[in-house]
Design a protein around this motif. Structure first.
Motif, PDB file in Angstrom:
ATOM      1  N   ARG A 150      -0.328   8.477  -1.576  1.00 62.37           N
ATOM      2  CA  ARG A 150       0.395   7.625  -2.521  1.00 62.37           C
ATOM      3  C   ARG A 150       1.823   7.366  -2.039  1.00 62.37           C
ATOM      4  NH1 ARG A 150      -1.644   5.454  -7.650  1.00 62.37           N
ATOM      5  NH2 ARG A 150      -3.781   5.263  -6.897  1.00 62.37           N
ATOM      6  N   ARG A 151       2.415   8.387  -1.479  1.00 65.54           N
ATOM      7  CA  ARG A 151       3.776   8.222  -0.967  1.00 65.54           C
ATOM      8  C   ARG A 151       3.799   7.262   0.219  1.00 65.54           C
ATOM      9  NH1 ARG A 151       7.970  11.714  -1.536  1.00 65.54           N
ATOM     10  NH2 ARG A 151       8.110  12.034   0.715  1.00 65.54           N
ATOM     11  N   GLU A 152       2.774   7.355   1.060  1.00 66.32           N
ATOM     12  CA  GLU A 152       2.697   6.432   2.192  1.00 66.32           C
ATOM     13  C   GLU A 152       2.621   4.986   1.700  1.00 66.32           C
ATOM     14  OE1 GLU A 152       2.941   6.915   5.368  1.00 66.32           O
ATOM     15  OE2 GLU A 152       2.404   9.004   5.807  1.00 66.32           O
ATOM     16  N   VAL A 153       1.847   4.784   0.651  1.00 66.16           N
ATOM     17  CA  VAL A 153       1.702   3.431   0.104  1.00 66.16           C
ATOM     18  C   VAL A 153       3.035   2.920  -0.416  1.00 66.16           C
ATOM     19  CG1 VAL A 153       0.751   2.149  -1.864  1.00 66.16           C
ATOM     20  CG2 VAL A 153      -0.766   3.562  -0.450  1.00 66.16           C
ATOM     21  N   VAL A 154       3.757   3.753  -1.126  1.00 65.75           N
ATOM     22  CA  VAL A 154       5.042   3.320  -1.664  1.00 65.75           C
ATOM     23  C   VAL A 154       6.000   2.997  -0.513  1.00 65.75           C
ATOM     24  CG1 VAL A 154       7.078   4.026  -2.996  1.00 65.75           C
ATOM     25  CG2 VAL A 154       4.788   4.563  -3.836  1.00 65.75           C
TER      26      VAL A 154
ATOM     27  N   LYS B 222      -2.822  -0.506  -3.483  1.00 66.16           N
ATOM     28  CA  LYS B 222      -1.951  -1.131  -2.486  1.00 66.16           C
ATOM     29  C   LYS B 222      -0.472  -0.990  -2.845  1.00 66.16           C
ATOM     30  CE  LYS B 222      -5.129  -4.271  -0.311  1.00 66.16           C
ATOM     31  NZ  LYS B 222      -6.185  -4.750  -1.224  1.00 66.16           N
ATOM     32  N   GLY B 223      -0.201  -0.517  -4.048  1.00 67.84           N
ATOM     33  CA  GLY B 223       1.197  -0.297  -4.423  1.00 67.84           C
ATOM     34  C   GLY B 223       1.946  -1.554  -4.793  1.00 67.84           C
ATOM     35  N   THR B 224       1.222  -2.608  -5.116  1.00 67.61           N
ATOM     36  CA  THR B 224       1.907  -3.869  -5.424  1.00 67.61           C
ATOM     37  C   THR B 224       1.519  -4.432  -6.795  1.00 67.61           C
ATOM     38  OG1 THR B 224       0.166  -5.039  -4.236  1.00 67.61           O
ATOM     39  CG2 THR B 224       2.169  -4.525  -3.015  1.00 67.61           C
ATOM     40  N   GLN B 225       0.743  -3.666  -7.540  1.00 68.11           N
ATOM     41  CA  GLN B 225       0.452  -4.079  -8.912  1.00 68.11           C
ATOM     42  C   GLN B 225       0.634  -2.865  -9.824  1.00 68.11           C
ATOM     43  OE1 GLN B 225      -3.404  -6.102  -8.871  1.00 68.11           O
ATOM     44  NE2 GLN B 225      -2.240  -8.008  -8.920  1.00 68.11           N
ATOM     45  N   PHE B 226       1.012  -3.161 -11.058  1.00 64.84           N
ATOM     46  CA  PHE B 226       1.456  -2.080 -11.935  1.00 64.84           C
ATOM     47  C   PHE B 226       0.951  -2.281 -13.359  1.00 64.84           C
ATOM     48  CE2 PHE B 226       4.362  -3.181  -8.573  1.00 64.84           C
ATOM     49  CZ  PHE B 226       4.483  -1.983  -7.888  1.00 64.84           C
TER      50      PHE B 226
ATOM     51  N   ALA C 282      -0.642  -5.825 -13.347  1.00 62.71           N
ATOM     52  CA  ALA C 282       0.146  -7.048 -13.177  1.00 62.71           C
ATOM     53  C   ALA C 282       1.100  -6.885 -12.010  1.00 62.71           C
ATOM     54  CB  ALA C 282       0.937  -7.331 -14.454  1.00 62.71           C
ATOM     55  N   LYS C 283       1.606  -8.008 -11.546  1.00 62.09           N
ATOM     56  CA  LYS C 283       2.519  -7.962 -10.403  1.00 62.09           C
ATOM     57  C   LYS C 283       3.917  -7.495 -10.791  1.00 62.09           C
ATOM     58  CE  LYS C 283       0.111 -11.481  -7.751  1.00 62.09           C
ATOM     59  NZ  LYS C 283       0.119 -12.897  -7.344  1.00 62.09           N
ATOM     60  N   TRP C 284       4.282  -7.763 -12.036  1.00 67.14           N
ATOM     61  CA  TRP C 284       5.635  -7.422 -12.482  1.00 67.14           C
ATOM     62  C   TRP C 284       5.712  -7.666 -13.978  1.00 67.14           C
ATOM     63  CZ3 TRP C 284       8.816  -4.535  -9.876  1.00 67.14           C
ATOM     64  CH2 TRP C 284      10.177  -4.458 -10.225  1.00 67.14           C
TER      65      TRP C 284
ATOM     66  N   ALA D 111     -17.055   9.367  -2.083  1.00 70.92           N
ATOM     67  CA  ALA D 111     -16.990   7.934  -1.815  1.00 70.92           C
ATOM     68  C   ALA D 111     -15.857   7.667  -0.838  1.00 70.92           C
ATOM     69  CB  ALA D 111     -16.742   7.176  -3.122  1.00 70.92           C
ATOM     70  N   ALA D 112     -16.058   6.640  -0.023  1.00 74.59           N
ATOM     71  CA  ALA D 112     -15.037   6.315   0.978  1.00 74.59           C
ATOM     72  C   ALA D 112     -13.830   5.678   0.297  1.00 74.59           C
ATOM     73  CB  ALA D 112     -15.627   5.365   2.008  1.00 74.59           C
ATOM     74  N   ALA D 113     -12.729   5.653   1.032  1.00 76.77           N
ATOM     75  CA  ALA D 113     -11.494   5.124   0.468  1.00 76.77           C
ATOM     76  C   ALA D 113     -11.628   3.660   0.078  1.00 76.77           C
ATOM     77  CB  ALA D 113     -10.351   5.315   1.463  1.00 76.77           C
ATOM     78  N   ASP D 114     -12.058   2.849   1.030  1.00 72.65           N
ATOM     79  CA  ASP D 114     -12.200   1.415   0.778  1.00 72.65           C
ATOM     80  C   ASP D 114     -10.998   0.861   0.013  1.00 72.65           C
ATOM     81  OD1 ASP D 114     -14.593   1.631   2.074  1.00 72.65           O
ATOM     82  OD2 ASP D 114     -15.763   1.787   0.225  1.00 72.65           O
ATOM     83  N   GLU D 115     -11.257   0.004  -0.965  1.00 70.37           N
ATOM     84  CA  GLU D 115     -10.128  -0.623  -1.684  1.00 70.37           C
ATOM     85  C   GLU D 115      -9.363   0.363  -2.544  1.00 70.37           C
ATOM     86  OE1 GLU D 115     -13.300  -1.533  -1.985  1.00 70.37           O
ATOM     87  OE2 GLU D 115     -13.538  -3.713  -2.026  1.00 70.37           O
ATOM     88  N   VAL D 116      -9.959   1.522  -2.828  1.00 71.30           N
ATOM     89  CA  VAL D 116      -9.345   2.467  -3.738  1.00 71.30           C
ATOM     90  C   VAL D 116      -8.216   3.241  -3.048  1.00 71.30           C
ATOM     91  CG1 VAL D 116      -9.853   4.571  -5.037  1.00 71.30           C
ATOM     92  CG2 VAL D 116     -11.353   2.597  -5.228  1.00 71.30           C
ATOM     93  N   GLY D 117      -8.227   3.221  -1.721  1.00 68.81           N
ATOM     94  CA  GLY D 117      -7.116   3.807  -0.981  1.00 68.81           C
ATOM     95  C   GLY D 117      -7.191   5.312  -0.855  1.00 68.81           C
ATOM     96  N   GLU D 118      -8.239   5.896  -1.378  1.00 65.66           N
ATOM     97  CA  GLU D 118      -8.314   7.347  -1.455  1.00 65.66           C
ATOM     98  C   GLU D 118      -9.788   7.733  -1.403  1.00 65.66           C
ATOM     99  OE1 GLU D 118      -5.812   9.608  -2.013  1.00 65.66           O
ATOM    100  OE2 GLU D 118      -7.019  11.340  -2.555  1.00 65.66           O
TER     101      GLU D 118
END
Lengths: 667, 667
Positions: B24-28, B389-393, B410-412, B595-602
């Motif tokens: 998670r820190r890497e993503v940020v 991806k760290g770009t939606q919240f 949302a994006k912001w 399960a593999a990381a895929d879109e989930v990132g983990e």
């Protein structure tokens, strides 16, 4: 004649066979009318039409911007209306004297231009018609019209009708579609249904037109100068941009008073529940009155809003309104049992409003689904609103008490709409039992029996009188004996409602065809000629009922016939948590037991459940969740028995005020 | 050093053993910081300290009286703070450049008297300090102080600290107990906790005194001229008698901002949930800082309010706040799953606030009950707030979607408190894993391990360094390998948290005494000398959990370790009702599947339940109740399997946005 406020005179409740209804009427006659008259006098309402200053007029409103005394006109009007209904039954010198004195005061209170309102004559004369949204001017006018109709009919003079017709003339000039007129409509509907009833009496097209205007103009987003009337009105009186009455969720949230969009476009039933009911009662009546007009969009709106209400926003008892803030409807399926669980309002007046609407809907569509709800409301949501002695009342009717809101009635309210509403309802309740129409030429009569009791209906057809009598100890006993007299000379057909909850029914003598259409069983003239005496039997057995699973109320309640039952601490003295942790096994056997009237005022059937009592484990820490494995198992209770009493009869015997209708279901 | 914002530098997350947290820190670091920097620039926030007019300043507030841009100072401050934490880990020219430019702008923005605020300098300079209740002046100041502390520490200069200390001087003069001072305190707490941290840095008694004043003065009914400060303040600015911000239930309902009475007298946790958490974090810290003062009444208030929150007002996920209107707490046990069922808010910032409070409470009372909630919030209520991806919240975190509120990030946001709050939290998350204290004289160290991951803690004791490393694939695997280095020269004791949810645990080598005190297992210095490498094993098995029965949520949810799971339509594509009618049998067998990381990132562990799927009958008419006998029985479903994914990882793979945490329990 098609209003229960008119047809009730055709019904008598013979004293030889008392019933739940007749006993309630006796109480109102013996206690309530005089009790309420006394309260009207003590609080200043009685003398208010003398237009003198009352010290309470200086009080700060409990709910801005609504003066606490704003409804006084209607409190008096509803009492007047009820008094006239009861005087029709039995004379009473004191009540008669009060009616006459009040009528005299009201006549004197009328302004020269026809205006007639206490607050806007005495307190704020310059502010007449400047806040239709919040201030109940037209609502008060509606109740005065209803009082005038009742008064004229009983006294056979126009002492009250005359000033009201004159007032309506002023309203007709003031409100309407013409450019110079105000395109407004009442924040609290009531006058619409009153004007339609007035039109039935006067046949004056102005009275119909004004009712129609108020209904069709409602929610027009461009009604006044291309904007919403309430916006224009608020601006005109200089209301601040961020001033919002506490009962409205936000500025411009006109769904509170069902004015957020035209009625035909309203998808769900929203806002203040009494307003919604009075409004839709008028809409249904407009559809009926203007049967030759294409009112399909109003018909479908009525059907849609009724279904939304009954299927998704109505309590087990027929009560409506979960939200205290706006005294009205919450989200679909949001029906918590009490104020400590998220809300429960179910105002007494709202239950009366449901009955009014159901009755009107039956006039345009004879469907037992309306009558079922009408009866459910009467025996539960409404009748719980008055004590056995007729001198204590409810406003809010929760389905479960809490420490903050005990199950207790009050002597009166600052906003006292409910007590006199119950009074007038019981005054003309005979009109709800059945509807009928007759044809003098064809010498025929149709009677639809909606509710059962002991009562006698007389219908004059030309010179002949048809009499239909029903004899029953309903709602305690499901056997109803009917006698039809006079049908030899008048072709008579009868429809009997078979409630949807009935698990079975029998009629004797045997009926050749037992086809039920939309909840009603047809008895043909021919069969009735041969069988002027017949008996309907709808076995009344206790049954467990539950609300929709989407309510997230995994509860069961006991019902028997139209009655919903509740638990009270009076019979279950061990309770200390308002029955919140109680579990009830729906497989339990339920026993019936006849109980004497005593303080309850009504010999009733109590229900007892044995060996089915346990408590859910609630004392261990769950915070904020607990593994299922470590959940404390149910604890057996010390109590072996649960004793249930009808919800309508609650809080008549003292106790701590612990009460609950829906009990957590044991699985 | 006792703040995680300071101690996080003692912790590194070795790249050789990645973990949930490090990923998670890497993503940020890789995405979020620059993404958010870009948004700050695009929206005008970045340049706002230049004090030029921005066109959005003319916008009508979405929520009167709060200008939409009022929080811009804090948005920038939180990003700055987070950026400094991440720069401490890895350098980045672009971020470094932005930090320096922003600091330059902030310095320039300061007024000659020390005042420092965008809105009240550019837009309404005359209204400075005239509405503490609604306008977030002191809240913004608090975040700027926190940014300054992070900045000074990383850059080892006082370019940002200097103007903030000067600003605090102005505040110290302005607010306080002296007759000429304003006896006010912020409507949105934040500066209190910032001032206490500032005091730790400066040892300036004024900084402590101002924090103490804001805390002790809060809710004083007679604070200003014998009246409540907010009343006096509102009157002074000419606020109308009936003007109430929509987020306040009514005029004077100061429970919204926890100012209805002094904190020590508050019986239950009420109002806006983020405000409550920030405030109590400061209270806990005041108790710690002033350990020699008799703060028993604050201690008991903290305990009481914490318990009320966790036991009665917290969601399964650790989220708090059911009420949208005031973004905060509802009634006890009022915890609906979604907005269509009565409400569910659980703001991301509130989850972060719970973590902050829990961390402070651990400092004054080492009790695993605080750490359990801290971890629950982190892995669920908080981590669900950012996309893979760290770009939606998220801002609101419902436990069930509905057609109106899909499960989508949302994006912001216009009010953008949450996104940069997640950023800064992950910047100093290392400080939450463990707390420690050392004694240079005694050459001793105590470490309390609160959370497990792969991380390494270094503590300098005099000239010696003690290193404690934990290696684990937590929260997916419950095995944690510890290595302690340097304890031969420094007496080291360790306490390991054993989560309350753990059904078992093992430590090897064998421990002579396995006594757990308040959720922590003690490892003595002697044992550690002999066993510098040891392994803790907490088997992670899926378990069904449920909330308190008084919530009327008869639901079960799947949990595994600290993670709460949910259903999403992505894995269960047949769903069309947000899983509302789904029934889940708690006796079902649950299978785990990697399960593999895929879109989930983990790379994660999914859970599958087979042959336990049915639906409750909801389509038949229940209106308003139905006899139990006629309830439609459960319908078997077409689906054989239910696939669950951790709530934190929801909405990363597309889909329709149907999601639910708590599933109706099949009985």
């Amino acid at each position: 004649m098609s209003y229960p406020q008119l047809t009730f005179v055709n019904t008598i409740f013979p004293s030889s066979s008392p019933s739940f209804i007749s006993r309630r009427r006796e109480v109102v006659y013996a206690n309530t009318l005089l009790y309420q008259l006394n309260v009207l006098k003590e609080t200043g309402r009685y003398d208010a039409f003398k237009l003198k200053w009352h010290k309470s007029y200086s009080d700060k409103p409990n709910v801005w911007p609504v003066p606490n005394h704003l409804f006084w006109d209607s409190d008096v009007a509803k009492w007047l209306e009820g008094a006239c209904y009861f005087l029709n039954w039995k004379e009473n010198t004191e009540i008669d004297g009060a009616v006459k004195e009040l009528v005299g005061m009201i006549r004197e209170a009328q302004q020269s231009d026809g205006y007639l309102n206490i607050h806007f004559t005495v307190v704020e004369p310059a502010k007449r018609f400047t806040n239709l949204r919040d201030l109940h001017e037209l609502y008060n006018a509606g109740h005065l019209i209803e009082a005038a109709l009742a008064h004229e009919r009983h006294y056979k003079n126009d002492l009250l009708m005359e000033p009201l017709v004159k007032y309506v003339d002023l309203l007709y000039e003031t409100f309407g579609p013409k450019p110079a007129q105000k395109h407004g409509y009442p924040g609290h509907p009531e006058i619409e249904l009153a004007l339609l009833r007035l039109y039935e009496r006067t046949a004056n097209p102005k009275h119909l037109a004004l009712a129609r205007f108020f209904i069709t103009e409602r929610g027009n987003p461009k009604g006044q100068y291309g904007r919403h009337y309430y916006d224009v009105e608020a601006e005109a009186r200089g209301e601040g941009e961020h001033q919002v009455p506490a009962y409205m969720e936000s500025k411009g949230a006109y769904w509170y008073q069902q004015a957020h969009k035209p009625i035909t476009e309203q998808e769900t039933i929203e806002g203040h529940s009494v307003r919604a009911m009075y409004l839709l009662t008028a809409v249904a009546d407009l559809v009926r009155v203007e049967e030759k007009t294409d009112h399909r969009s109003y018909r479908t709106a009525l059907e849609r809003l009724w279904s939304n209400m009954v299927d998704k926003k109505m309590y087990l008892t027929g009560g409506i309104g979960a939200m205290e803030q706006w005294e009205g409807f919450g989200l679909d399926y949001f029906l918590p049992s009490g104020s400590d669980e998220g809300g429960c309002y179910a105002e007494t007046c709202a239950g009366i409003g449901v009955m009014m609407l159901a009755e009107r809907l039956l006039q345009i569509d004879l469907d037992g689904k309306f009558a079922d709800i009408m009866e459910l409301c009467f025996y539960n949501a409404v009748m719980t609103g008055m004590s056995a002695k007729g001198t204590q009342f409810t406003y809010v009717n929760q389905l479960a008490s809490s420490d903050k809101n005990l199950s207790q009635r009050a002597k009166w309210f600052t906003c006292a709409c409910c007590p006199p509403n119950v009074t007038r309802l019981l005054g003309y309740i005979g009109g709800y039992l059945w509807s009928f129409d007759s044809d003098e030429e064809k010498k025929s009569v149709h009677v639809n029996v909606h509710m059962y009791s002991s009562a006698q209906l007389s219908i004059l057809v030309g010179k002949e009188t048809v009499e239909l009598e029903q004899k029953s100890n309903w709602p305690w006993d499901g056997k109803i004996e009917f006698s039809l007299r006079g049908s030899s000379k008048v072709a008579t057909a009868i429809k009997l409602r078979i409630p949807a909850w009935a698990e079975g029914w029998e009629i004797s003598p045997e009926l050749p065809s037992k086809h039920i259409e939309k909840g009603y069983l047809s008895l043909s003239g021919e069969w009735l000629k041969q069988n002027p005496k017949f008996e309907l039997n709808i076995p009344l057995k206790p049954r467990f009922v539950s609300p929709h699973p989407y309510t997230n109320q995994d509860i069961i309640a006991l019902a028997r016939g139209p009655l919903i039952y509740c638990l009270e601490d009076f019979d279950n003295s061990w309770v200390d948590d308002h029955f919140k942790s109680l579990l009830l096994d729906p497989a339990a056997v339920v026993e019936e037991k006849e109980a004497a009237a005593d303080e309850v005022g009504e010999p009733y059937i109590g229900l007892t459940v044995r060996n089915a009592v346990s408590f859910i484990g609630v004392n261990n820490v769950h915070a904020p969740h607990v593994s299922l494995k470590s959940t404390t198992p149910e604890k057996p209770s010390g109590a072996d028995e649960l004793h249930f009493i009808p919800y309508a009869l609650r809080d008549n015997r003292g106790g701590k005020g612990h009460m609950r209708v829906g009990i957590r279901r044991k699985r």
